[in-house]
Design a protein around this motif. Structure first.
Motif, mmCIF file in Angstrom:
data_model
loop_
_atom_site.group_PDB
_atom_site.id
_atom_site.type_symbol
_atom_site.label_atom_id
_atom_site.label_comp_id
_atom_site.label_asym_id
_atom_site.label_seq_id
_atom_site.Cartn_x
_atom_site.Cartn_y
_atom_site.Cartn_z
ATOM 1 N N GLU A 44 0.803 -1.044 0.011
ATOM 2 C CA GLU A 44 0.327 -0.095 0.080
ATOM 3 C C GLU A 44 0.692 1.241 0.028
ATOM 4 O OE1 GLU A 44 -3.947 -1.809 2.244
ATOM 5 O OE2 GLU A 44 -2.527 -0.643 3.332
ATOM 6 N N THR A 45 1.911 1.333 -1.120
ATOM 7 C CA THR A 45 2.754 2.361 -0.995
ATOM 8 C C THR A 45 2.105 3.777 -1.320
ATOM 9 O OG1 THR A 45 3.374 1.846 -3.088
ATOM 10 C CG2 THR A 45 4.969 1.085 -1.496
ATOM 11 N N GLU A 46 0.964 3.585 -1.904
ATOM 12 C CA GLU A 46 0.268 4.975 -2.460
ATOM 13 C C GLU A 46 -0.571 5.481 -1.258
ATOM 14 O OE1 GLU A 46 -2.387 5.141 -5.909
ATOM 15 O OE2 GLU A 46 -0.892 4.209 -7.046
ATOM 16 N N ALA A 49 2.244 7.557 0.534
ATOM 17 C CA ALA A 49 2.975 8.383 -0.465
ATOM 18 C C ALA A 49 3.051 10.006 0.144
ATOM 19 C CB ALA A 49 2.590 8.371 -1.784
ATOM 20 N N PHE A 50 1.916 10.249 0.872
ATOM 21 C CA PHE A 50 1.915 11.565 1.354
ATOM 22 C C PHE A 50 2.822 12.010 2.429
ATOM 23 C CE2 PHE A 50 -0.075 9.334 4.538
ATOM 24 C CZ PHE A 50 0.017 10.210 5.595
ATOM 25 N N SER A 51 3.570 10.785 2.930
ATOM 26 C CA SER A 51 4.440 11.163 4.142
ATOM 27 C C SER A 51 5.699 10.991 3.870
ATOM 28 C CB SER A 51 4.392 9.931 5.085
ATOM 29 O OG SER A 51 4.968 8.777 4.405
ATOM 30 N N GLY A 52 6.044 10.949 2.184
ATOM 31 C CA GLY A 52 7.344 10.821 1.672
ATOM 32 C C GLY A 52 8.116 9.503 2.073
ATOM 33 N N SER A 53 7.439 8.654 2.909
ATOM 34 C CA SER A 53 8.440 7.397 2.936
ATOM 35 C C SER A 53 7.618 6.287 2.484
ATOM 36 C CB SER A 53 8.089 7.089 4.682
ATOM 37 O OG SER A 53 8.643 5.836 4.981
ATOM 38 N N ASP A 54 8.171 5.051 2.258
ATOM 39 C CA ASP A 54 7.665 3.927 1.532
ATOM 40 C C ASP A 54 7.543 2.680 2.595
ATOM 41 O OD1 ASP A 54 10.196 3.327 1.703
ATOM 42 O OD2 ASP A 54 10.585 2.769 -0.393
#
Lengths: 229, 229
Positions: A44-46, A49-54
Motif C-alpha cells: 500500500e505504498t500509495e 506516499a503523502f508522508s514521503g516514506s515508502d
C-alpha cells in the motif's frame, strides 16, 4: 492533537507484526501519548506516499509525518520532555544506539529465518506475492529453504541472546528497574514473532523469557489484542 | 589517598594486557584519579591473597581492596560523584551493562583465538606453563590448534563488531560526544590485543579503527608506554 501510527498488518488488520512499528507503539505507551494505530500493508505504498516514506512506521502528528523508528523515538522524547523519558538522559540516548544496532543487525538476523514462513502465511494475497519475491531475492533461495533446521536456528537465537540474558540476570529490565527504549527495541523482536504466531522462542526458565512476560504484562489494553499470536 | 591498581603483566612488567584491567585504568584516567599501576602475574596469587581475590584487577584505596572490574567502576563513579561520570547517570549505568556483557561474552570470544599465541609468547616462564595448561583445558586442544585460520577468525571478529560500527557511524563514541565506561569496556579488548603485539585487527577505513585511534590519543601519559605493542 491527532496522532496516527501507520503499522504493518497481516491480512487480519489486527495482526500487527513489524518489530520497528512495535518499538514505536511501546514508546508511545511509555510516554502516555494517545494514538490511533492504523493498519498498513507492504504493497500500500500509495496510501503512504503523502508522508514521503515508502515504509512504516510513520507517525502523523496533526498532519505532520515523521518516518523511521529511531527518528520517531528521538522526536517523542524531545517533544514531550515532561513525560517519562525513553532514554534517561543524553548519555542514555547515546548508549541506547548500541542496543538498537545490535537488535537490528544481530538479533533480527538470528530470528528472521524462523519467521519467514509464519509471516508469509498470514499476509494478504498482494503482500504474499511481494514478500516471497523480495525475500527470496534477499536470501537467494525459496522461502521454504531458508531455514532447513528450525531447532538449530532456535539454538542460534538463544545463544545470540547471551548478553541480554546476562543483563537480565542482574536487573529486571535493560533500562534498570523499569523499561527504557532499549527494552522496547529488543521487545519489538519478540512481538514480531508473537504477531505472526511464530514458535516459542525461549525456554520457560530463561531470564529473557521472564523479562518478555514482564514486558507483555505492561502492554496497553489496545496493544494486547494486536499482539496475540 | 594512596591508590594502587594491580594489573596483569607479561614477563616485561610494562607489557600490561588484561582487558579487564585496562577498563579500570581508562576509568581511573576518566575520573582524573591518580594511581600507581602495579604489575601482577597469573601465578602470583599469594601477592594478592590479602585482597581476598585471586585475580586482577584489584584496586586498593588507602588499604581497602576492591575486586572485579564492574564493581570497581561502580565504586569509582559513586565515590567520586563530582568528577566526570563514567555512566552519565543511573539510566546510563543500567544501559552500560549491555555493552559490558556483549564485550565479555561476544567480542572477547571472537578475539581470544587470535591472541592466545601472542599472549603465551610474552609471559614469563611460570605464567607460560600456567597459561598453556589452563587454556588448553578450556579449549580442549593445544594452543597452536585453537585458531587454524587466523584470516577467517579476523573476518569473524570484524563481523562481530557490526553493531559497534553502526553506532560509531552515527556518533564519535559509544557514549556520544565523549567516551563513557561503555567505550572503556570495548576499548579494553583492543588494548589487550595491542598489549601482546597481536595482529592489526581492523581495516584502516573502518569507523571502529578511527574510534580506536581517538581512544589511543586520549590515553594518559603513563598508559601510552604500557599499551605499546
Amino acid at each position: 492533537m491527532s496522532r496516527v501510527l501507520y503499522e504493518l498488518a497481516a491480512a487480519d488488520p489486527d495482526r500487527r507484526f513489524s518489530p520497528f512499528c512495535w518499538r514505536i507503539r511501546l514508546a508511545l505507551e511509555h510516554k502516555g501519548l494517545a494514538f490511533e494505530g492504523r493498519p498498513w500493508r507492504f504493497t500500500e505504498t500509495e496510501a503512504l506516499a503523502f508522508s514521503g516514506s515508502d515504509k512504516v512506521p510513520v507517525l502523523i502528528e496533526d498532519g505532520r509525518p515523521i518516518a523511521e523508528s529511531s527518528v520517531i523515538a528521538a522526536h517523542l522524547d524531545a517533544a514531550y520532555p515532561d513525560r517519562p523519558s525513553l532514554f534517561g538522559g543524553a548519555a542514555g540516548q547515546a548508549l541506547t544506539r548500541f542496543h538498537v544496532a545490535w537488535t537490528d543487525q544481530v538479533l533480527h538476523l538470528a530470528l528472521v529465518p524462523l519467521l519467514l514462513l509464519p509471516i508469509h502465511r498470514h499476509l494478504d494475497d498482494d503482500d504474499r506475492a511481494y514478500f516471497r519475491r523480495s525475500r527470496e531475492a534477499r536470501f537467494g533461495k525459496p522461502l521454504e529453504a531458508v531455514c532447513p533446521d528450525p531447532e538449530a536456528q532456535l539454538a542460534v537465537l538463544r545463544k545470540t541472546l547471551a548478553p541480554v540474558r546476562a543483563v537480565l540476570r542482574a536487573q529486571p529490565f535493560l533500562g534498570g528497574d523499569a523499561p527504557l527504549y532499549a527494552d522496547h527495541a529488543v521487545m519489538g523482536a519478540f512481538l514480531w514473532a508473537r504477531g505472526v504466531g511464530g514458535p516459542d522462542l525461549l525456554e520457560p526458565d530463561d531470564p529473557v523469557e521472564a523479562w518478555r512476560r514482564r514486558m507483555i504484562e505492561r502492554l496497553g489494553e489496545g496493544s494486547r489484542a494486536l499482539a496475540s499470536g
